[in-house]
Every structure is written in C-alpha cells, then in structure tokens.
Design a protein around this motif. Sequence first.
Motif, short mmCIF file in Angstrom:
data_model
loop_
_atom_site.label_atom_id
_atom_site.label_comp_id
_atom_site.label_asym_id
_atom_site.label_seq_id
_atom_site.Cartn_x
_atom_site.Cartn_y
_atom_site.Cartn_z
N ALA A 101 1.10 -0.89 -0.02
CA ALA A 101 0.54 -0.07 -0.14
C ALA A 101 0.97 1.24 0.07
N ARG A 102 2.14 1.72 0.82
CA ARG A 102 2.72 2.22 0.90
C ARG A 102 4.11 1.98 -0.73
N GLN A 107 4.20 5.79 -5.64
CA GLN A 107 3.59 5.17 -6.70
C GLN A 107 2.94 6.34 -7.43
N ALA A 108 1.46 6.51 -6.70
CA ALA A 108 0.49 7.34 -7.19
C ALA A 108 1.44 8.63 -6.77
N GLN A 111 3.25 10.52 -9.69
CA GLN A 111 2.95 10.62 -10.60
C GLN A 111 2.01 11.80 -10.93
N ARG A 112 2.12 11.70 -9.84
CA ARG A 112 1.11 13.26 -8.90
C ARG A 112 1.81 14.74 -8.75
N LEU A 113 3.76 14.48 -9.17
CA LEU A 113 4.29 15.41 -9.07
C LEU A 113 4.94 15.40 -9.82
N ARG A 114 5.08 14.29 -11.28
CA ARG A 114 5.41 14.33 -11.87
C ARG A 114 4.26 15.08 -13.22
#
Length: 341
Positions: A101-102, A107-108, A111-114
């Motif tokens: 989960a961590r 990873q999510a 992805q948002r930061l990218r």
Amino acid sequence: MPFGTLDRSPPPFFRQGPSALTKLLLCAALAVFLMVADARFKLTTPLRATVALVLHPVQRLLLSPVDAWDNWGDYLRGMERAMAAEDQARKQLVQQAERLARAAQLQAENQRLRELLKMREAMQISSLAAEVLYEAADPYSRRVVIDHGSHQGVKLGAPVITDAGVLGQVTRVYNFSAEVTLLTDKDAAIPVLNTRTQQRGVAYGGERNDASLELRFMAANADIKAGDLLSTSGLDGVYPPGLPVAKVAAVERRGDSSFARIALQPAVPVDSVRHVLILAPVAAHEAARAEAAAAAAAEAASAAERKAQIKAENKARAAEARAKVEAAKRDAKEPAKEGQR
C-alpha cells in the motif's frame, strides 16, 4: 495291633526329595548345556522366534497406550507449531500488504508530482509547489491549509491548481501557511469557457458547500450538454486560460424559467488532494512582464546610448589622430622647404 494305629506316612527318603544343592547343580548344568547348544547348534532360535511371534500382539497391545500418548503429544506440538507458523505468516502478510500500500501510494504521489512538474514546465508563469496540511474546521466554507505562506512568496489571490485542474484560490496568507478557498465553496466563482462551443460563463460553488459546482445564468436554449468540458477563460486576470475546471454533469431545462439549471462535476477531486501548485495571478504576471519589458527596453536604450557615445568618442579620437598626423606631415615639410630656399 489295630489298623488305625499303623503309621501310613512315606519313608523319609521319598518325603524329602533331592536336596537344594542337587537342584542347583542340575539347573546350572542344564543352563550351561542350553547355552552351549544354542551357541553351537542354534537350537533355541526357532523357539525364540515362535515365542516372539506369539507375544507380539500382546506386546503391541501393552504398548498401545504409550504410543497413543506419544502420538497425542506429537499432535499437540504439531498444532502449536502450525499455529505459530500461521501467526508468523499473517504478520508477514500484513507487513507486505502495508509495504504494498505504501509503495502504491508513493507511486501515485510520484505520478502526481511528475504531472505537476510537467504542467509547471508547460506554463510560462512563476509557480510554487506546496502540500495540503489539513482541511479548515469550518462547516460553512470549503477551505484547506497549505504549508507555504508569505515567507515562501505566496501572494493573496494566487490561483492554486493540481495536475487535474483548478483547485481554488488563496484567500488568507500567513507567514508559513495559507488558506485556499476551494471552487466548491458557496461564495466562490470562476469564469469558464466551454471548450466545445467556446461559449463563456461563470461557475459558482454549490449552495450546500458540497463537492459540486453550478453554471448559472445560462439561457435555457444555450448549446450545452452533459459531458462538455469547461476550462478557465482568463478574463478575470487571476487564472491562466486553458486550465480544466469542471465537466457538465446534468442539464435541466424548465419551462417556467428562462435559465437552465446546469450541474457541474469538478475536475479536481477536492477530498483527495495532497500536492498543489501555487501560481502567480495573471495580472501580477502581466505587470511583472511589463516591468521586465520596460526594464529590458530601458537597458537596451542605455546600451544603444552607450554604444553611440562610444562611437562618437571613437570618431573624435580618429579625427584627433588624423589631425596629429597631418600636423606632423606639415612640420616635416617645412624644414625641407627652408633647405631648398
């Protein structure tokens, strides 16, 4: 002599039998004989095998309680080991699930930061990345608190966006934090543009401060339908144009009203936002751009002036050098003329 008085007991020789020593010697001799016969001729091996075969069921019957006790103990110990192994496996499974989960969360988040970085690179407006700390404890408004304030350069009225679109606007600024009023707040409003029809309008927050928007004051016969995408128009001087705002969820046209009731679904899920991007207002950016252009023009003018001044100085120095050369030539010609005379 009467017969009743006769002694009918056997003589002492038959009553006593062999002595104890005689019996011992006989038994010892028999034992030695049997041992020698067994060692040399294996006479007792069949007898021993027969006796063992006859006594085997009795032996197993007598050992059955002991075997049952040992088997029960092994069963209990096996159950304990199995339960301990199951507990260990469950703990490892929980740890692995937590790690998974961590990892998925990281990873999510990456992805948002990218996506934020891509948007930051695409826009030519100064921006600042921040993180949402918590939601303001006010039941009558929709606001969140971010971890950047005036000390980091946050300005009042700055638009706040995510990788999905517009989140809201900075309404209060502190030294190290700031409050962002979300678009779903009942007092929030933002000019929008229908990307399909290029028709402009104004989106307002829901009346009950729920996670919804409304497109008000649109004519009942307006060309708008469910699924249309609305973006910022850039007419307010705050939000840059072209940022996603919402999607049309439902359109209700009533005969008793000249306006349509249009419900919108925000492009940004306001309840699951963690990282945001704070932009400089468009008006401030335009003013800064104008100031930068004016400064660049002034610098270019001063550079041209300095260039012209340097050119004039160079011309003056060249003229002075030519004058000196001509004077030296004249001075050289005068002695020659005097010598000819």
